[in-house]
Design a protein around this motif. Structure first.
Motif, PDB file in Angstrom:
ATOM      1  N   GLN A 100       0.843  -1.197   0.000  1.00 53.47           N
ATOM      2  CA  GLN A 100       0.000   0.000   0.000  1.00 53.47           C
ATOM      3  C   GLN A 100       0.881   1.250   0.000  1.00 53.47           C
ATOM      4  N   LEU A 158       2.157   1.724  -3.420  1.00 52.32           N
ATOM      5  CA  LEU A 158       1.091   2.280  -4.285  1.00 52.32           C
ATOM      6  C   LEU A 158       0.942   3.780  -4.035  1.00 52.32           C
ATOM      7  N   GLN A 177       2.674  -7.887  -3.253  1.00 55.01           N
ATOM      8  CA  GLN A 177       3.085  -6.605  -2.653  1.00 55.01           C
ATOM      9  C   GLN A 177       4.589  -6.385  -2.825  1.00 55.01           C
ATOM     10  N   LEU A 215       5.021  -4.733  -6.042  1.00 54.94           N
ATOM     11  CA  LEU A 215       4.726  -3.287  -5.960  1.00 54.94           C
ATOM     12  C   LEU A 215       5.909  -2.544  -5.340  1.00 54.94           C
ATOM     13  N   SER A 243      -0.708 -17.365 -10.145  1.00 52.74           N
ATOM     14  CA  SER A 243      -1.327 -16.045 -10.003  1.00 52.74           C
ATOM     15  C   SER A 243      -0.784 -15.112 -11.080  1.00 52.74           C
ATOM     16  N   ASN A 290      -7.712 -14.507 -15.624  1.00 47.13           N
ATOM     17  CA  ASN A 290      -9.146 -14.190 -15.681  1.00 47.13           C
ATOM     18  C   ASN A 290      -9.293 -12.719 -16.079  1.00 47.13           C
ATOM     19  N   TYR A 313      -9.944 -10.137 -14.514  1.00 50.84           N
ATOM     20  CA  TYR A 313      -9.378  -9.127 -13.616  1.00 50.84           C
ATOM     21  C   TYR A 313      -7.842  -9.108 -13.616  1.00 50.84           C
ATOM     22  N   GLN A 318      -7.632  -0.561 -12.243  1.00 48.19           N
ATOM     23  CA  GLN A 318      -6.546  -1.518 -12.517  1.00 48.19           C
ATOM     24  C   GLN A 318      -6.450  -1.860 -14.001  1.00 48.19           C
ATOM     25  N   VAL A 356     -14.918 -12.210   3.133  1.00 48.67           N
ATOM     26  CA  VAL A 356     -15.402 -13.138   4.163  1.00 48.67           C
ATOM     27  C   VAL A 356     -14.276 -13.405   5.169  1.00 48.67           C
ATOM     28  N   GLN A 362     -11.796 -19.492   1.193  1.00 51.96           N
ATOM     29  CA  GLN A 362     -11.789 -19.510  -0.274  1.00 51.96           C
ATOM     30  C   GLN A 362     -13.214 -19.768  -0.792  1.00 51.96           C
ATOM     31  N   LEU A 363     -13.551 -19.125  -1.911  1.00 48.58           N
ATOM     32  CA  LEU A 363     -14.883 -19.295  -2.498  1.00 48.58           C
ATOM     33  C   LEU A 363     -14.788 -20.205  -3.716  1.00 48.58           C
ATOM     34  N   PRO A 366     -12.256 -22.552  -7.919  1.00 54.45           N
ATOM     35  CA  PRO A 366     -12.170 -21.261  -7.237  1.00 54.45           C
ATOM     36  C   PRO A 366     -12.825 -20.153  -8.067  1.00 54.45           C
TER      37      PRO A 366
HETATM   38  C1  B12 Z   1      -2.953 -11.491  -2.565  1.00 54.29           C
HETATM   39  C2  B12 Z   1      -4.393 -11.654  -2.992  1.00 54.29           C
HETATM   40  C3  B12 Z   1      -5.233 -12.438  -2.209  1.00 54.29           C
HETATM   41  C4  B12 Z   1      -4.786 -12.991  -0.861  1.00 54.29           C
HETATM   42  C5  B12 Z   1      -4.817 -11.848   0.182  1.00 54.29           C
HETATM   43  C6  B12 Z   1      -3.922 -12.216   1.343  1.00 54.29           C
HETATM   44  C7  B12 Z   1      -3.276 -11.050   2.033  1.00 54.29           C
HETATM   45  N1  B12 Z   1      -3.413 -11.012   3.330  1.00 54.29           N
HETATM   46  O1  B12 Z   1      -2.627 -10.249   1.391  1.00 54.29           O
HETATM   47  C8  B12 Z   1      -5.829 -14.127  -0.635  1.00 54.29           C
HETATM   48  C9  B12 Z   1      -5.209 -15.417  -1.164  1.00 54.29           C
HETATM   49  C10 B12 Z   1      -6.313 -14.354   0.789  1.00 54.29           C
HETATM   50  C11 B12 Z   1      -6.956 -13.698  -1.578  1.00 54.29           C
HETATM   51  C12 B12 Z   1      -8.241 -14.200  -1.470  1.00 54.29           C
HETATM   52  C13 B12 Z   1      -9.206 -14.004  -2.437  1.00 54.29           C
HETATM   53  N2  B12 Z   1      -9.067 -13.328  -3.579  1.00 54.29           N
HETATM   54 CO1  B12 Z   1      -7.527 -12.212  -3.996  1.00 54.29          CO
HETATM   55  N3  B12 Z   1      -6.058 -11.243  -4.644  1.00 54.29           N
HETATM   56  C14 B12 Z   1      -4.865 -11.055  -4.175  1.00 54.29           C
HETATM   57  C15 B12 Z   1      -4.048 -10.158  -5.134  1.00 54.29           C
HETATM   58  C16 B12 Z   1      -3.141 -11.070  -5.995  1.00 54.29           C
HETATM   59  C17 B12 Z   1      -3.221  -9.063  -4.495  1.00 54.29           C
HETATM   60  C18 B12 Z   1      -3.971  -8.231  -3.439  1.00 54.29           C
HETATM   61  C19 B12 Z   1      -3.020  -7.213  -2.836  1.00 54.29           C
HETATM   62  O2  B12 Z   1      -2.117  -7.581  -2.114  1.00 54.29           O
HETATM   63  N4  B12 Z   1      -3.170  -5.930  -3.164  1.00 54.29           N
HETATM   64  C20 B12 Z   1      -2.244  -4.893  -2.744  1.00 54.29           C
HETATM   65  C21 B12 Z   1      -2.589  -4.340  -1.353  1.00 54.29           C
HETATM   66  C22 B12 Z   1      -1.648  -3.218  -0.978  1.00 54.29           C
HETATM   67  O3  B12 Z   1      -3.920  -3.796  -1.431  1.00 54.29           O
HETATM   68  P1  B12 Z   1      -4.997  -4.169  -0.307  1.00 54.29           P
HETATM   69  O4  B12 Z   1      -6.238  -3.439  -0.629  1.00 54.29           O
HETATM   70  O5  B12 Z   1      -4.446  -4.036   1.052  1.00 54.29           O
HETATM   71  O6  B12 Z   1      -5.218  -5.744  -0.596  1.00 54.29           O
HETATM   72  C23 B12 Z   1      -6.189  -6.454   0.122  1.00 54.29           C
HETATM   73  C24 B12 Z   1      -7.394  -6.815  -0.722  1.00 54.29           C
HETATM   74  O7  B12 Z   1      -6.990  -6.984  -2.067  1.00 54.29           O
HETATM   75  C25 B12 Z   1      -7.842  -8.120  -0.072  1.00 54.29           C
HETATM   76  N5  B12 Z   1      -8.342  -9.057  -1.064  1.00 54.29           N
HETATM   77  C26 B12 Z   1      -7.600  -9.880  -1.807  1.00 54.29           C
HETATM   78  N6  B12 Z   1      -8.366 -10.582  -2.642  1.00 54.29           N
HETATM   79  C27 B12 Z   1      -9.646 -10.189  -2.410  1.00 54.29           C
HETATM   80  C28 B12 Z   1     -10.824 -10.608  -3.018  1.00 54.29           C
HETATM   81  C29 B12 Z   1     -12.031 -10.053  -2.585  1.00 54.29           C
HETATM   82  C30 B12 Z   1     -13.280 -10.484  -3.277  1.00 54.29           C
HETATM   83  C31 B12 Z   1     -12.037  -9.099  -1.530  1.00 54.29           C
HETATM   84  C32 B12 Z   1     -13.334  -8.549  -1.054  1.00 54.29           C
HETATM   85  C33 B12 Z   1     -10.827  -8.660  -0.940  1.00 54.29           C
HETATM   86  C34 B12 Z   1      -9.650  -9.227  -1.398  1.00 54.29           C
HETATM   87  O8  B12 Z   1      -6.714  -8.711   0.546  1.00 54.29           O
HETATM   88  C35 B12 Z   1      -5.591  -7.827   0.460  1.00 54.29           C
HETATM   89  C36 B12 Z   1      -4.836  -7.837   1.750  1.00 54.29           C
HETATM   90  O9  B12 Z   1      -5.653  -7.469   2.819  1.00 54.29           O
HETATM   91  C37 B12 Z   1      -5.212  -9.530  -5.979  1.00 54.29           C
HETATM   92  C38 B12 Z   1      -4.790  -9.090  -7.393  1.00 54.29           C
HETATM   93  C39 B12 Z   1      -5.126  -7.653  -7.697  1.00 54.29           C
HETATM   94  N7  B12 Z   1      -5.174  -7.348  -8.952  1.00 54.29           N
HETATM   95  O10 B12 Z   1      -5.321  -6.830  -6.843  1.00 54.29           O
HETATM   96  C40 B12 Z   1      -6.242 -10.699  -5.964  1.00 54.29           C
HETATM   97  C41 B12 Z   1      -7.709 -10.398  -6.211  1.00 54.29           C
HETATM   98  C42 B12 Z   1      -8.100  -9.074  -5.587  1.00 54.29           C
HETATM   99  N8  B12 Z   1      -8.388 -11.518  -5.508  1.00 54.29           N
HETATM  100  C43 B12 Z   1      -9.419 -11.951  -6.122  1.00 54.29           C
HETATM  101  C44 B12 Z   1     -10.279 -12.986  -5.664  1.00 54.29           C
HETATM  102  C45 B12 Z   1     -11.382 -13.416  -6.601  1.00 54.29           C
HETATM  103  C46 B12 Z   1     -10.120 -13.574  -4.405  1.00 54.29           C
HETATM  104  C47 B12 Z   1     -11.027 -14.651  -3.780  1.00 54.29           C
HETATM  105  C48 B12 Z   1     -12.526 -14.369  -3.906  1.00 54.29           C
HETATM  106  C49 B12 Z   1     -10.613 -15.985  -4.443  1.00 54.29           C
HETATM  107  C50 B12 Z   1     -11.467 -17.169  -4.039  1.00 54.29           C
HETATM  108  N9  B12 Z   1     -11.912 -17.910  -5.028  1.00 54.29           N
HETATM  109  O11 B12 Z   1     -11.678 -17.438  -2.879  1.00 54.29           O
HETATM  110  C51 B12 Z   1     -10.546 -14.646  -2.299  1.00 54.29           C
HETATM  111  C52 B12 Z   1     -11.382 -13.802  -1.297  1.00 54.29           C
HETATM  112  C53 B12 Z   1     -12.440 -14.666  -0.602  1.00 54.29           C
HETATM  113  C54 B12 Z   1     -13.054 -14.042   0.615  1.00 54.29           C
HETATM  114  N10 B12 Z   1     -12.676 -14.529   1.784  1.00 54.29           N
HETATM  115  O12 B12 Z   1     -13.887 -13.155   0.530  1.00 54.29           O
HETATM  116  C55 B12 Z   1      -9.682 -11.193  -7.411  1.00 54.29           C
HETATM  117  C56 B12 Z   1     -10.819 -10.166  -7.227  1.00 54.29           C
HETATM  118  C57 B12 Z   1     -11.640 -10.004  -8.462  1.00 54.29           C
HETATM  119  C58 B12 Z   1     -12.964  -9.353  -8.174  1.00 54.29           C
HETATM  120  N11 B12 Z   1     -13.498  -8.675  -9.154  1.00 54.29           N
HETATM  121  O13 B12 Z   1     -13.519  -9.442  -7.131  1.00 54.29           O
HETATM  122  C59 B12 Z   1      -8.246 -10.581  -7.678  1.00 54.29           C
HETATM  123  C60 B12 Z   1      -8.253  -9.299  -8.500  1.00 54.29           C
HETATM  124  C61 B12 Z   1      -7.424 -11.677  -8.425  1.00 54.29           C
HETATM  125  C62 B12 Z   1      -8.001 -12.069  -9.746  1.00 54.29           C
HETATM  126  N12 B12 Z   1      -7.457 -11.571 -10.833  1.00 54.29           N
HETATM  127  O14 B12 Z   1      -8.922 -12.862  -9.798  1.00 54.29           O
HETATM  128  N13 B12 Z   1      -6.509 -12.830  -2.501  1.00 54.29           N
END
Ligand code: B12
Length: 416
Positions: free
Chosen positions: A89, A92, A138, A141, A175, A222, A224, A270, A369, A386-387, A393
């Motif tokens: 963050q 970013l 991260q 980034l 990923s 995918n 995204y 993005q 969640v 995980q969903l 997934p």
């Molecule tokens: C690392 C990552 C994860 C990690 C986060 C672990 C952690 N503590 O850092 C884990 C593996 C847990 C994860 C889980 C999921 N993720 Co994810 N994740 C990422 C990734 C690669 C990087 C996120 C990041 O670090 N951003 C940088 C930091 C600085 O920003 P941040 O805001 O602090 O990041 C937080 C959020 O991004 C959040 N987060 C991560 N994934 C998701 C997904 C959802 C739906 C939500 C609400 C929040 C969330 O976790 C981060 C850390 O707290 C992104 C890719 C991208 N393009 O952003 C995908 C991404 C955001 N994830 C995605 C998805 C789909 C999921 C899951 C739904 C997958 C699944 N089938 O279960 C789950 C969430 C389920 C739930 N419990 O609700 C999609 C979202 C697409 C969308 N339109 O919603 C992305 C874009 C990847 C992709 N191309 O498909 N994820």
């Protein structure tokens, strides 16, 4: 709307240039829709503010009100000097300040040094625990920002850090997001320190891996991850042949998914740079002068849909603790056609609070969640809920995935 375009990919040149001609006014409307989604965002998340500022860098017009709000948010985040701000963050935020021509702040407050310290803490965690404090995404980034802002790093350590091994880039599947960011970071390092064999080797292997994720419809990973992957492929064309990637097909398909897939400001911001042929490596280029302008009000904003149908459908839903294997509970619920995963979880929760009760925390991607059946996921233990649907997934969160009749939905406590 004036858009600045870069012709970084031969196969896409025609499409990028056609975006500025009258013929493609439909495509221009789609880009305007994305801009509207971004600048009208009032979600209070730091990562939206930084991503939007980065995306707006590539638009010649000014959106003074939105830009000021986002910039203040980024500055506030930076000035809080909060240890809880993750390295990614913080990176970013620095990239956003750069995009918004605020490099004096970065210099005056020695922010690159602070980022280097946060990055070092990530590396120390890898040495000690075998994984970073956050994720390799991260770290990508971090290195991208440190490199673009002329910070200090060791090329051999960076090469080692991003070498292609399963722990770093795979969470069951490869990923694409993480791989693409690593390619951008490594390419920045390579441009500043040419001829480091190991860096080029990492880039080559990651590009090969990303190319394998191209689907027949041109989507990479995918929908995204496609924008990030496009950026990675724009800057690495020397590592693959023209026949390996049909850039026009990818670009056209992403454009076709607007607005349905990109209604959230985070998704819009993005994907946006890649649709103009731009990459995050361009953030330090170009002028800091832009034309004042206003939003074109005739462009519709995207509104989120809620289930409205009277017709009900039946879906299966189960909760599984895949780590301890101690908990598994299934049910079948009936929800209106067009419902989201979240609505199914709510219905199940009404039936049996103990087995299906759940909590979420809001984020820029919608509700995340955090616990189900009283079992809390924890970033300390690197677990998450995980969903899945039909054992696959999902690529969307609970508030975005629309369920269909007969779906077998699952929330599964897993490791990442
Ligand atoms: C690392 C990552 C994860 C990690 C986060 C672990 C952690 N503590 O850092 C884990 C593996 C847990 C994860 C889980 C999921 N993720 Co994810 N994740 C990422 C990734 C690669 C990087 C996120 C990041 O670090 N951003 C940088 C930091 C600085 O920003 P941040 O805001 O602090 O990041 C937080 C959020 O991004 C959040 N987060 C991560 N994934 C998701 C997904 C959802 C739906 C939500 C609400 C929040 C969330 O976790 C981060 C850390 O707290 C992104 C890719 C991208 N393009 O952003 C995908 C991404 C955001 N994830 C995605 C998805 C789909 C999921 C899951 C739904 C997958 C699944 N089938 O279960 C789950 C969430 C389920 C739930 N419990 O609700 C999609 C979202 C697409 C969308 N339109 O919603 C992305 C874009 C990847 C992709 N191309 O498909 N994820």
């Amino acid at each position: 709307m004036v858009l600045s375009l870069a012709f970084s990919c031969y196969a896409c040149d025609f499409l990028f240039s056609s975006l500025i001609t009258e013929v493609s006014s439909k495509e221009k409307d789609k880009l305007a829709l994305l801009i509207n989604t971004m600048v009208n965002s009032n979600d209070p998340y730091s990562s939206i503010a930084s991503h939007v500022l980065m995306a707006l860098k590539f638009v010649d017009q000014h959106y003074p009100k939105a830009e000021t709000t986002f910039l203040n948010q980024v500055k506030l985040n930076i000035m809080q000097c909060d240890d809880a701000v993750t390295s990614g963050q913080f990176a970013l935020d620095l990239l956003a300040l750069t995009a918004a021509c605020q490099t004096c702040i970065i210099k005056d407050y020695e922010l690159v040094k602070k980022l280097e310290q946060k990055f070092q803490a990530e590396v120390d965690s890898i040495d000690k625990h075998g994984h970073p404090l956050t994720t390799y995404y991260q770290l990508g980034l971090d290195v991208l920002a440190i490199c673009l802002l002329n910070g200090t790093y060791s090329t051999s350590k960076i090469a080692d850090l991003f070498s292609v091994d399963s722990k770093k880039y795979y969470n069951e599947q490869f990923s694409v997001d993480t791989g693409a960011l690593a390619v951008l970071a490594l390419t920045c390092v390579d441009r500043k320190n040419p001829d480091v064999k190991e860096i080029r080797n990492d880039i080559r292997m990651l590009v090969e891996r990303i190319l394998k994720e191209i689907k027949p419809d041109g989507i990479i990973g995918n929908i995204y991850s496609t924008g990030r992957a496009m950026q990675a492929l724009f800057v690495t064309s020397q590592y693959y042949k023209e026949k390996d990637w049909n850039c026009t097909k990818t670009l056209q398909n992403v454009l076709n998914h607007i607005p349905e897939a990109f209604h959230r400001p985070i998704t819009a911001s993005q994907v946006f740079p890649a649709l103009l042929g731009k990459t995050y490596l361009d953030l330090t280029h170009g002028s800091c002068q832009s034309n004042p302008g206003d939003l074109n009000n005739s462009v519709p904003t995207i509104t989120e849909s809620t289930p409205q149908s009277q017709e009900n459908i039946s879906v299966k839903y189960q909760v599984v603790d895949f780590i301890t294997k101690d908990f598994k509970k299934s049910t079948e619920v009936s929800v209106p056609k067009g419902s989201f995963f979240l609505n199914v979880m709510e219905k199940a929760q009404e039936k049996d609070q103990k087995a299906f009760g759940f909590t979420t925390k809001s984020s820029e991607w919608g509700p995340y969640v955090t616990s189900v059946a009283g079992i809390e996921a924890s970033s300390k233990d690197r677990t998450y809920w995980q969903l899945l649907n039909n054992d696959q997934p999902l690529s969307q969160g609970v508030a975005d995935f629309v369920v269909s009749k007969g779906d077998k939905l699952e929330v599964r406590l897993s490791r990442y």
